[in-house]
Design a protein around this motif. Structure first.
Motif, PDB file in Angstrom:
ATOM      1  N   GLY A 167       0.830  -1.198   0.000  1.00 43.96           N
ATOM      2  CA  GLY A 167       0.000   0.000   0.000  1.00 43.96           C
ATOM      3  C   GLY A 167       0.862   1.244   0.000  1.00 43.96           C
ATOM      4  N   PHE A 168       0.379   2.286   0.692  1.00 44.07           N
ATOM      5  CA  PHE A 168       1.106   3.553   0.741  1.00 44.07           C
ATOM      6  C   PHE A 168       1.308   3.986   2.190  1.00 44.07           C
ATOM      7  CE2 PHE A 168      -0.547   3.496  -3.517  1.00 44.07           C
ATOM      8  CZ  PHE A 168       0.498   4.024  -4.270  1.00 44.07           C
ATOM      9  N   ALA A 169       2.520   4.445   2.471  1.00 51.51           N
ATOM     10  CA  ALA A 169       2.865   4.928   3.804  1.00 51.51           C
ATOM     11  C   ALA A 169       2.915   6.453   3.798  1.00 51.51           C
ATOM     12  CB  ALA A 169       4.211   4.370   4.243  1.00 51.51           C
ATOM     13  N   THR A 170       2.419   7.055   4.863  1.00 55.13           N
ATOM     14  CA  THR A 170       2.504   8.503   5.041  1.00 55.13           C
ATOM     15  C   THR A 170       3.411   8.789   6.227  1.00 55.13           C
ATOM     16  OG1 THR A 170       0.273   8.842   4.180  1.00 55.13           O
ATOM     17  CG2 THR A 170       1.242  10.634   5.468  1.00 55.13           C
ATOM     18  N   LEU A 171       4.501   9.509   5.962  1.00 53.83           N
ATOM     19  CA  LEU A 171       5.468   9.868   6.994  1.00 53.83           C
ATOM     20  C   LEU A 171       5.236  11.319   7.396  1.00 53.83           C
ATOM     21  CD1 LEU A 171       6.799   7.659   5.008  1.00 53.83           C
ATOM     22  CD2 LEU A 171       8.923   8.254   6.148  1.00 53.83           C
ATOM     23  N   THR A 172       5.151  11.582   8.691  1.00 55.36           N
ATOM     24  CA  THR A 172       5.009  12.938   9.199  1.00 55.36           C
ATOM     25  C   THR A 172       6.318  13.378   9.830  1.00 55.36           C
ATOM     26  OG1 THR A 172       2.655  12.576   9.662  1.00 55.36           O
ATOM     27  CG2 THR A 172       3.711  14.447  10.739  1.00 55.36           C
ATOM     28  N   LEU A 173       6.875  14.477   9.321  1.00 58.10           N
ATOM     29  CA  LEU A 173       8.120  15.027   9.860  1.00 58.10           C
ATOM     30  C   LEU A 173       7.849  16.427  10.402  1.00 58.10           C
ATOM     31  CD1 LEU A 173       8.971  13.540   6.834  1.00 58.10           C
ATOM     32  CD2 LEU A 173      11.153  13.710   8.033  1.00 58.10           C
ATOM     33  N   ARG A 174       8.467  16.746  11.532  1.00 51.62           N
ATOM     34  CA  ARG A 174       8.294  18.056  12.151  1.00 51.62           C
ATOM     35  C   ARG A 174       9.652  18.711  12.367  1.00 51.62           C
ATOM     36  NH1 ARG A 174       3.134  18.823  14.183  1.00 51.62           N
ATOM     37  NH2 ARG A 174       1.829  16.940  14.194  1.00 51.62           N
ATOM     38  N   GLN A 175       9.652  20.037  12.245  1.00 50.99           N
ATOM     39  CA  GLN A 175      10.890  20.786  12.476  1.00 50.99           C
ATOM     40  C   GLN A 175      11.362  20.584  13.909  1.00 50.99           C
ATOM     41  OE1 GLN A 175      10.179  24.894  11.441  1.00 50.99           O
ATOM     42  NE2 GLN A 175      11.058  24.640   9.398  1.00 50.99           N
ATOM     43  N   PHE A 176      12.657  20.339  14.033  1.00 47.66           N
ATOM     44  CA  PHE A 176      13.241  20.171  15.358  1.00 47.66           C
ATOM     45  C   PHE A 176      14.700  20.590  15.276  1.00 47.66           C
ATOM     46  CE2 PHE A 176      15.388  17.578  18.657  1.00 47.66           C
ATOM     47  CZ  PHE A 176      14.681  18.031  19.763  1.00 47.66           C
ATOM     48  N   GLU A 177      15.062  21.597  16.064  1.00 39.50           N
ATOM     49  CA  GLU A 177      16.426  22.129  16.069  1.00 39.50           C
ATOM     50  C   GLU A 177      16.859  22.493  14.647  1.00 39.50           C
ATOM     51  OE1 GLU A 177      18.704  19.148  18.097  1.00 39.50           O
ATOM     52  OE2 GLU A 177      17.970  19.741  20.082  1.00 39.50           O
ATOM     53  N   SER A 178      17.883  21.825  14.122  1.00 38.27           N
ATOM     54  CA  SER A 178      18.426  22.224  12.818  1.00 38.27           C
ATOM     55  C   SER A 178      17.858  21.448  11.640  1.00 38.27           C
ATOM     56  CB  SER A 178      19.955  22.030  12.816  1.00 38.27           C
ATOM     57  OG  SER A 178      20.280  20.667  13.078  1.00 38.27           O
ATOM     58  N   GLY A 179      16.817  20.687  11.854  1.00 38.80           N
ATOM     59  CA  GLY A 179      16.275  19.901  10.742  1.00 38.80           C
ATOM     60  C   GLY A 179      14.891  19.376  11.051  1.00 38.80           C
ATOM     61  N   TYR A 180      14.635  18.131  10.641  1.00 42.10           N
ATOM     62  CA  TYR A 180      13.324  17.500  10.825  1.00 42.10           C
ATOM     63  C   TYR A 180      13.491  16.147  11.508  1.00 42.10           C
ATOM     64  CZ  TYR A 180      11.318  20.924   7.597  1.00 42.10           C
ATOM     65  OH  TYR A 180      10.910  22.088   6.999  1.00 42.10           O
ATOM     66  N   VAL A 181      12.499  15.804  12.326  1.00 41.43           N
ATOM     67  CA  VAL A 181      12.462  14.471  12.923  1.00 41.43           C
ATOM     68  C   VAL A 181      11.179  13.772  12.473  1.00 41.43           C
ATOM     69  CG1 VAL A 181      13.877  14.964  14.941  1.00 41.43           C
ATOM     70  CG2 VAL A 181      11.407  15.400  15.023  1.00 41.43           C
TER      71      VAL A 181
END
Length: 220
Positions: A167-181
């Motif tokens: 199927g399809f995966a949805t990844l959620t990334l959030r800004q944290f310090e100098s990049g994204y987690v």
């Protein structure tokens, strides 16, 4: 035996063989539902200890939730920030656990202990975009292999099988310090669409049966 009877007998034999092989198979396919892991922000011990799942296939459904279970095995951009341009994917190893329920062949089972199922997800790599947005969503295809095990109190196994799905995966990334987690991955299962070549072969076979039938009728 006339030609039409031979064709019908051949088709019947094929279907019987297919049915027999499916009855003996120990592999089931997950055709709908989801597995969601993560959700805690900022990153830390509990980031990927939360899991929710609801899975379905032919004659079975599973669902459950765990808010502080075993840490799921996610490999990229979890506890430290990744800059834009970093390759990230949805690959992980997920253990289904928590309180939930299962319905197997029409029978309902309450689950009050871990399922003991282990699913391995494999996804394509994709780079984190340079959007500058505080939250980024990335959707990418995945395939899954693993095992499904349902054990109900007092420790009775009611279902055990090898499982596959995609199927399809949805990844959620959030800004944290100098990049994204990476904070959440949600895997949404879909029933595979037959390849064009498979559809063409099926239609060709059906067309052949129709032609034989018409020729038979024209001779009567």
């Amino acid at each position: 035996m006339n030609k039409l009877s031979k064709v019908i007998s051949c088709i019947t034999l094929v279907f019987l063989l297919l049915a027999a092989s499916e009855a003996r198979a120990d592999t089931v396919e997950i055709t709908s539902g989801f597995v969601s892991i993560g959700g805690v922000y900022p990153p830390g011990r509990g980031t990927f200890r939360t899991i929710n799942f609801s899975l379905a296939g032919d004659n079975f459904t599973f669902n459950g939730t765990e808010v502080d279970g075993t840490t799921q095995q996610v490999t990229t951009c979890t506890f430290g920030p990744c800059p834009a341009g970093t390759l990230i994917n949805s690959s992980s190893v997920v253990r289904l656990q928590g309180v939930g329920s299962a319905t197997i062949n029409g029978l309902f089972y309450p689950i009050t202990q871990p399922l003991g199922s282990l699913l391995t997800f494999t996804g394509e790599s994709i780079s984190i975009p340079s959007s500058g947005e505080p939250v980024i969503f990335i959707t990418t295809p995945f395939t899954m292999t693993g095992t499904l095990n349902v054990v109900v109190p007092p420790g009775t196994s009611v279902f055990s099988a090898t499982a596959v799905g995609s199927g399809f995966a949805t990844l959620t990334l959030r800004q944290f310090e100098s990049g994204y987690v990476l904070t959440t991955i949600r895997y949404d299962f879909q029933r595979p669409i037959p390849e064009p070549s498979t559809i063409i072969l099926l239609c060709t076979g059906l067309a052949g049966v129709v032609r034989v039938t018409r020729r038979r009728r024209s001779k009567i």
